[in-house]
Design a protein around this motif. Structure first.
Motif, PDB file in Angstrom:
ATOM      1  N   ARG A  18      86.990 -14.076  13.115  1.00 41.74           N
ATOM      2  CA  ARG A  18      86.400 -14.609  14.289  1.00 41.74           C
ATOM      3  C   ARG A  18      87.274 -15.385  15.359  1.00 41.74           C
ATOM      4  O   ARG A  18      87.856 -16.285  14.749  1.00 41.74           O
ATOM      5  N   PRO A  19      87.608 -14.818  16.154  1.00 43.12           N
ATOM      6  CA  PRO A  19      88.718 -15.599  17.062  1.00 43.12           C
ATOM      7  C   PRO A  19      88.595 -17.134  17.310  1.00 43.12           C
ATOM      8  O   PRO A  19      89.794 -17.855  16.876  1.00 43.12           O
ATOM      9  N   PHE A  20      87.705 -17.646  17.336  1.00 46.70           N
ATOM     10  CA  PHE A  20      87.261 -19.110  17.519  1.00 46.70           C
ATOM     11  C   PHE A  20      86.697 -19.961  16.403  1.00 46.70           C
ATOM     12  O   PHE A  20      86.135 -20.977  16.563  1.00 46.70           O
ATOM     13  N   GLY A  21      86.469 -19.063  15.142  1.00 47.44           N
ATOM     14  CA  GLY A  21      85.961 -19.737  14.230  1.00 47.44           C
ATOM     15  C   GLY A  21      84.588 -20.046  14.359  1.00 47.44           C
ATOM     16  O   GLY A  21      83.747 -19.275  14.847  1.00 47.44           O
ATOM     17  N   ASP A  22      84.241 -21.448  14.131  1.00 47.23           N
ATOM     18  CA  ASP A  22      83.048 -21.805  14.565  1.00 47.23           C
ATOM     19  C   ASP A  22      82.617 -22.352  15.923  1.00 47.23           C
ATOM     20  O   ASP A  22      81.471 -22.778  16.368  1.00 47.23           O
ATOM     21  N   GLY A  23      83.747 -22.101  16.675  1.00 42.26           N
ATOM     22  CA  GLY A  23      83.715 -22.604  18.137  1.00 42.26           C
ATOM     23  C   GLY A  23      83.156 -21.264  18.994  1.00 42.26           C
ATOM     24  O   GLY A  23      82.725 -20.249  18.536  1.00 42.26           O
ATOM     25  N   THR A  24      83.643 -21.561  20.373  1.00 39.59           N
ATOM     26  CA  THR A  24      83.464 -20.593  21.326  1.00 39.59           C
ATOM     27  C   THR A  24      84.489 -20.294  22.219  1.00 39.59           C
ATOM     28  O   THR A  24      85.102 -20.997  22.397  1.00 39.59           O
ATOM     29  N   PRO A  25      84.280 -19.047  22.869  1.00 41.03           N
ATOM     30  CA  PRO A  25      85.402 -18.915  23.809  1.00 41.03           C
ATOM     31  C   PRO A  25      85.369 -19.816  25.079  1.00 41.03           C
ATOM     32  O   PRO A  25      84.338 -20.431  25.484  1.00 41.03           O
ATOM     33  N   PRO A  26      86.557 -20.102  25.609  1.00 38.65           N
ATOM     34  CA  PRO A  26      86.713 -21.121  26.897  1.00 38.65           C
ATOM     35  C   PRO A  26      86.025 -20.297  27.970  1.00 38.65           C
ATOM     36  O   PRO A  26      86.099 -19.118  28.010  1.00 38.65           O
ATOM     37  N   GLY A  27      85.744 -20.984  29.079  1.00 39.51           N
ATOM     38  CA  GLY A  27      85.097 -20.507  30.011  1.00 39.51           C
ATOM     39  C   GLY A  27      86.406 -19.950  31.068  1.00 39.51           C
ATOM     40  O   GLY A  27      87.463 -20.094  30.596  1.00 39.51           O
ATOM     41  N   PRO A  28      86.207 -19.576  32.476  1.00 39.20           N
ATOM     42  CA  PRO A  28      87.259 -18.936  33.323  1.00 39.20           C
ATOM     43  C   PRO A  28      88.111 -19.975  33.558  1.00 39.20           C
ATOM     44  O   PRO A  28      87.760 -21.281  33.775  1.00 39.20           O
ATOM     45  N   PRO A  29      89.286 -19.609  33.774  1.00 35.28           N
ATOM     46  CA  PRO A  29      90.224 -20.714  34.418  1.00 35.28           C
ATOM     47  C   PRO A  29      89.909 -21.126  35.812  1.00 35.28           C
ATOM     48  O   PRO A  29      89.101 -20.688  36.495  1.00 35.28           O
ATOM     49  N   PRO A  30      90.280 -22.548  36.118  1.00 33.86           N
ATOM     50  CA  PRO A  30      89.805 -23.290  37.308  1.00 33.86           C
ATOM     51  C   PRO A  30      90.496 -22.352  38.400  1.00 33.86           C
ATOM     52  O   PRO A  30      91.591 -21.433  38.341  1.00 33.86           O
ATOM     53  N   GLU A  31      90.002 -22.097  39.769  1.00 39.17           N
ATOM     54  CA  GLU A  31      90.271 -21.417  40.491  1.00 39.17           C
ATOM     55  C   GLU A  31      91.834 -21.283  41.220  1.00 39.17           C
ATOM     56  O   GLU A  31      92.310 -20.414  41.216  1.00 39.17           O
ATOM     57  N   GLY A  32      92.255 -22.690  41.047  1.00 37.20           N
ATOM     58  CA  GLY A  32      93.822 -22.644  41.368  1.00 37.20           C
ATOM     59  C   GLY A  32      94.872 -22.430  40.459  1.00 37.20           C
ATOM     60  O   GLY A  32      95.885 -22.609  40.638  1.00 37.20           O
ATOM     61  N   GLU A  33      94.097 -22.077  39.116  1.00 36.36           N
ATOM     62  CA  GLU A  33      95.070 -21.812  38.116  1.00 36.36           C
ATOM     63  C   GLU A  33      95.045 -20.374  37.681  1.00 36.36           C
ATOM     64  O   GLU A  33      95.707 -20.067  36.691  1.00 36.36           O
ATOM     65  N   ARG A  34      94.293 -19.536  38.406  1.00 38.50           N
ATOM     66  CA  ARG A  34      94.147 -18.084  38.105  1.00 38.50           C
ATOM     67  C   ARG A  34      95.535 -17.404  38.329  1.00 38.50           C
ATOM     68  O   ARG A  34      96.119 -17.555  39.358  1.00 38.50           O
ATOM     69  N   VAL A  35      95.697 -16.584  37.226  1.00 40.91           N
ATOM     70  CA  VAL A  35      97.094 -15.818  37.528  1.00 40.91           C
ATOM     71  C   VAL A  35      96.532 -14.351  38.249  1.00 40.91           C
ATOM     72  O   VAL A  35      95.470 -13.989  38.373  1.00 40.91           O
ATOM     73  N   PRO A  36      97.591 -13.672  38.847  1.00 39.69           N
ATOM     74  CA  PRO A  36      97.330 -12.469  39.311  1.00 39.69           C
ATOM     75  C   PRO A  36      96.895 -11.446  38.332  1.00 39.69           C
ATOM     76  O   PRO A  36      97.233 -11.413  37.551  1.00 39.69           O
ATOM     77  N   PRO A  37      95.846 -10.474  38.877  1.00 36.20           N
ATOM     78  CA  PRO A  37      95.303  -9.584  37.908  1.00 36.20           C
ATOM     79  C   PRO A  37      96.596  -8.315  37.641  1.00 36.20           C
ATOM     80  O   PRO A  37      97.610  -8.227  38.367  1.00 36.20           O
ATOM     81  N   LEU A  38      96.573  -7.984  36.511  1.00 35.58           N
ATOM     82  CA  LEU A  38      97.581  -6.872  36.112  1.00 35.58           C
ATOM     83  C   LEU A  38      97.491  -5.527  37.012  1.00 35.58           C
ATOM     84  O   LEU A  38      96.197  -5.175  37.346  1.00 35.58           O
TER      85      LEU A  38
END
Length: 328
Positions: A307-327
């Motif tokens: 389980r990637p995050f163990g007992d946790g959950t995935p993070p939400g999307p990055p903040p708008e100003g921190e998003r990287v260009p799509p591949l």
């Protein structure tokens, strides 16, 4: 550099820590500090990943230095007016000199800067991620994973140290060697360790335990840069990562995991290595390849369980100003 042409990394950092109890004079406080990274840098990439996984975006702002720098410092040449919008500085060097006007060492990322004083608190990249995981817990998001579980710490530390010595730092020892002997030694150790990891990851999804840990956070930033820069630019060219089935699938698995691939900008990575290291690449020409879209191809690692995050959950999307260009 050693006499035999071996690359020696200066590992003397500002080791002041930001802690829950503030014992070094810098208590954890939301909004007080700024994490400065560069998308190009693998050491800074670790801190960006952990900040995402812990959900610290609202508590710890992030400044992003551009991929180009000179002998003075990383600079904020991609920001409006060439200045970090929070710290108001053109070069990270300014924050180091606020801490120590005679600071004699390299200006490195990641760095945690105290916003009120404008001074760097620490650039100790190993401790920064551990402290974001442990000391900043009161500000973690709900569902933040435990990347450094107590029962696995000895194994995590052991694996991470081998990875640092032979792979994280090993690619630099290949690339910056100034003698054939030093290069050959670093190259052999690099590939012995990569072969060891290839075997280790054939039957397990993650490096230690059945979920993501600090060990994965430390290995992956080197793997994601391997074919783009280390294979050719640093002469680590026995094979491409994409020719090693287990490691390539593992690296794609993490790339497609929230918090990992969404921190990567391949253009900035290549611009930095090929554009800055003129002793290795005098022309400064940046290669167009390799094709990055393969990072999104199916990896099949789910079949190994975990389980990637163990007992946790995935993070939400990055903040708008921190998003990287799509591949593309």
């Amino acid at each position: 550099m050693a006499d035999r042409g071996e690359y020696k990394r200066d590992q003397n950092y500002l080791t002041t820590r930001i802690t829950a109890d503030g014992r070094d004079g810098y208590p954890v406080e939301p909004g007080r500090y700024r994490l400065v990274i560069a998308r190009a840098c693998p050491w800074a990439n670790r801190a960006a990943i952990v900040r995402r996984l812990m959900g610290l975006e609202d508590a710890l702002s992030m400044g992003i230095a551009g991929p180009l720098h000179d002998e003075r410092s990383w600079s904020f040449h991609l920001d409006p007016d060439g200045k970090d919008p929070v710290l108001g500085i053109e070069r990270l060097q300014e924050a180091f000199f606020k801490r120590r006007p005679d600071y004699p060492r390299g200006i490195t990322v990641p760095a945690l800067v105290d916003i009120p004083s404008g001074a760097v608190v620490t650039n100790d990249f190993r401790q920064i991620t551990l402290d974001l995981e442990q000391e900043w817990q009161a500000l973690h998001r709900d569902g933040a994973p435990d990347l450094y579980p107590e029962k696995l710490r000895d194994e995590i530390d052991e694996v991470a140290e081998l990875v640092f010595r032979d792979i994280n730092n090993g690619v630099y020892k290949c690339g910056f060697a100034t003698s054939q002997e030093a290069y050959d030694t670093a190259y052999d150790r690099l590939w012995e360790r990569l072969d060891w990891l290839e075997e280790r990851l054939q039957g397990r999804r993650y490096l230690v335990g059945d979920s993501l840990t600090e060990a994965d956070v430390r290995l992956w930033p080197t793997l994601v840069r391997f074919d783009a820069v280390y294979h050719g630019h640093f002469k680590c060219n026995r094979q491409k990562l994409s020719e090693m089935p287990a490691l390539w699938a593992y690296a794609r698995d993490l790339f497609q995991t929230p918090g990992f691939g969404d921190t990567i900008d391949f253009d900035q990575i290549k611009t930095h290595y090929y554009g800055v290291h003129r002793n290795i690449n005098p022309s400064g020409i940046v290669p167009k390849g390799p094709y990055p879209g393969d990072w999104l191809s199916p990896h099949g690692r789910e079949d190994l369980g975990g389980r990637p995050f163990g007992d946790g959950t995935p993070p939400g999307p990055p903040p708008e100003g921190e998003r990287v260009p799509p591949l593309t």
